[in-house]
Design an enzyme around this catalytic site. Structure first.
Site, PDB file in Angstrom:
ATOM      1  N   ARG A   1       0.779  -1.342  -0.037  1.00  0.00           N
ATOM      2  CA  ARG A   1      -0.139  -0.206  -0.116  1.00  0.00           C
ATOM      3  C   ARG A   1       0.727   0.988  -0.034  1.00  0.00           C
ATOM      4  NH1 ARG A   1      -4.696   1.852   4.161  1.00  0.00           N
ATOM      5  NH2 ARG A   1      -4.644   4.060   3.470  1.00  0.00           N
TER       6      ARG A   1
ATOM      7  N   ARG B   1      -6.442   1.144  -2.742  1.00  0.00           N
ATOM      8  CA  ARG B   1      -5.550   0.738  -1.991  1.00  0.00           C
ATOM      9  C   ARG B   1      -5.578  -0.948  -2.052  1.00  0.00           C
ATOM     10  NH1 ARG B   1      -8.338   3.809   2.838  1.00  0.00           N
ATOM     11  NH2 ARG B   1      -7.830   5.249   1.097  1.00  0.00           N
TER      12      ARG B   1
ATOM     13  N   ASP C   1      -6.268  -2.064   3.329  1.00  0.00           N
ATOM     14  CA  ASP C   1      -6.778  -1.091   4.427  1.00  0.00           C
ATOM     15  C   ASP C   1      -7.077  -1.735   5.544  1.00  0.00           C
ATOM     16  OD1 ASP C   1      -7.145   1.437   5.511  1.00  0.00           O
ATOM     17  OD2 ASP C   1      -9.243   1.413   4.673  1.00  0.00           O
TER      18      ASP C   1
ATOM     19  N   ASP D   1      -8.327  -0.915   9.357  1.00  0.00           N
ATOM     20  CA  ASP D   1      -8.912   0.143  10.432  1.00  0.00           C
ATOM     21  C   ASP D   1      -9.445  -0.632  11.807  1.00  0.00           C
ATOM     22  OD1 ASP D   1      -8.378   2.082   8.743  1.00  0.00           O
ATOM     23  OD2 ASP D   1     -10.548   2.060   7.996  1.00  0.00           O
TER      24      ASP D   1
END
Ligand code: AMP
Length: 484
Positions: free
Chosen positions: A108, A117, A120, A122
């Site tokens: 990334r 991307r 990811d 989170d």
């Protein structure tokens, strides 16, 4: 070699707290990126993957400012999103650093916000922590506004509370569904994610109570326990996996308990598939299986059973006299022998969960009771050892049950709080497929008493129906945002 010695290094319990992580990819081989991240998390010190939602296809959220700028470029490909539950001993900054490292490894490159991307990651929540640092905010500030987070999160942890709020995840999802129905309609389930996990040897088989007690007495560390009747499927595997993530060792019992079958029920023909069960449990890193005979559990002269009132009285209790006495008695006997740190049960059998939790609290039985959500087939039918007895036509018709519950759930989410109308909606869908319910009702999940209205606190829609030769049970969370 003992089952304990068979454990490979790096498979020690992560312990500690529960964390939730949103995963997404919209560049390259999206599924491979998500699965590689899960495998790497599983291998990381201090982290275990306890559960992963289905993958969901989801259109990219496009930031107009970025699209209109020189770097925005052409429209982006769809995302593949999922949410994972982790058991971790890492603190939030360490877990965050691990995630950033994995994003980098996946190639990334951080250019602009909302750029496409490869990976990811989170962090949504870590225990109850509320963190406000420049590089990390917990709970995730945009989680409650994203269908692609709340949809999969509610699948694996409907009852978890969103830290910093009083809302259950399933209630947060219902709120967002009411406000932005289109965002949920755009989410398309895209199959489960599979990832490489360390495989331990086959579990040790303990044939009687003496062997169980000797094994238990010699066991260091914490023990997670999953009681079953065998004929194991992915639902049972999910319980073993969760137990594995939270404990140093896992014991599964496989015992078709005669005391919980009525005289006209299917005790004799209940499926018994121990060899296949052991293979499935080896994949989940289970240390040992207690597979006793009936006279090892119920000894000659036994005169004690456990009778539960309250949550055991209606629904299954009313239709299957003695069933919950059998369940409560065997669970009590098992927990007193096994002395686990925690025992996992499936929400699929919601009234059983209520009864077991009651007995556990009333008798002060050892360890914690942990409940995991129902695992379903591709058409949403709850997995059950008895589904194998459905012929093709009945198997297709059986999907009416989860569809009916889903229709009532959606009606509640759109603002209908009245249990009567929600039940009527479910019955209507069942009738359209020629399925007659034995009961459909809305209850609160602890006392298992009927409720007349649904609000922000999740209530359970419970149903039983006979399809062909099989009696099906299912349930679904109902939330009516803002009601009551
Ligand atoms: P059983 O072997 O059917 O008595 O089930 C053993 C445990 O597995 C119980 O706690 C069940 O609630 C749980 N279980 C059964 N089916 C499922 C499923 N589809 N998803 C999750 N848990 C399940």
């Amino acid at each position: 070699m003992t089952a304990t010695a068979a454990r490979s290094p790096g498979v020690a319990a992560a312990g500690g707290r529960t964390a939730f992580l949103a995963l997404g990819s919209n560049l390259g081989d999206r599924r491979a990126h998500l699965e590689a991240a899960l495998a790497a998390l599983e291998r990381a010190d201090g982290v275990r993957v306890a559960a992963v939602s289905h993958a969901f296809e989801n259109p990219a959220v496009v930031n107009p400012a970025v699209v209109n700028s020189a770097v925005g470029g052409p429209p982006q490909g769809d995302y593949l999103n999922a949410v994972a539950e982790l058991a971790t001993s890492l603190d939030p900054p360490a877990l965050h650093r691990l995630c950033v490292g994995l994003e980098r490894r996946a190639g990334r490159v951080r250019t602009t916000p909302d750029a496409p991307r490869t990976l990811d990651l989170d962090l949504l929540a870590v225990g109850d922590e509320v963190v406000a640092e420049p590089e990390l905010t917990l709970p995730h500030p945009r989680a409650l506004a994203r269908a692609f987070v709340l949809g999969p999160w509610a699948e694996i942890a409907p009852q978890a509370r969103v830290p910093g709020t009083s809302l259950a995840v399933v209630a947060a999802a219902a709120r967002l569904r009411a406000a932005k129905p289109g965002a949920f309609e755009a989410l398309v389930r895209a199959g489960p994610l599979a990832w490489a996990r360390p495989r331990a040897g086959r579990p040790l088989v303990l044939r009687d109570r003496a062997a169980l007690l000797a094994w238990r007495a010699a066991l260091p560390g914490t023990l997670g326990f999953v009681p079953t009747m065998g004929a194991l499927h992915a639902g049972h595997a999910s319980l073993a996996r969760r137990a594995r993530a939270a404990s140093d060792h896992v014991l599964v019992s496989v015992f078709v308990n005669p005391l919980q079958f009525g005289p006209r029920e299917d005790f004799a023909r209940y499926p018994r598939t121990l060899e296949a069960d052991l293979d499935l449990l080896a994949d989940e890193g289970v240390d040992a299986v207690y597979a006793p005979s009936a006279d090892d559990v119920y000894r000659e002269g036994d005169a004690t059973t456990v009778e539960v009132a309250g949550p055991a009285e209606g629904y299954e209790g009313a239709r299957r006299p003695g069933h919950f006495r059998g369940v409560a008695t065997v669970v009590t006997k098992l927990l007193l022998c096994v002395r686990p740190d925690a025992t996992w049960f499936g929400r699929k059998d919601a009234q059983q969960v209520a009864v077991v939790a009651r007995v556990h609290a009333d008798l002060g039985l050892p360890g914690r009771v942990v409940v995991a959500p129902t695992v379903r087939a591709a058409d949403d039918l709850a997995l059950s050892s008895r589904n194998r007895y459905l012929g093709d036509e009945d198997r297709a018709r059986a999907a009416a049950l989860p569809r009916a519950l889903g229709a009532a759930r959606d009606l509640a989410a759109r603002g209908e709080p009245q249990a009567l109308l929600l039940v009527a909606r479910a019955r209507e869908v069942l009738a359209a497929d020629g399925v007659e319910a034995e009961y459909v009702d809305v209850v609160e999940p602890v006392g298992f008493r009927a409720v007349t209205h649904v609000g922000d606190e999740p209530a359970l829609l419970v149903a039983a129906a006979r399809v062909g030769a099989v009696r099906l049970l299912d349930n679904e969370w109902l939330v009516c945002p803002g009601a009551r």
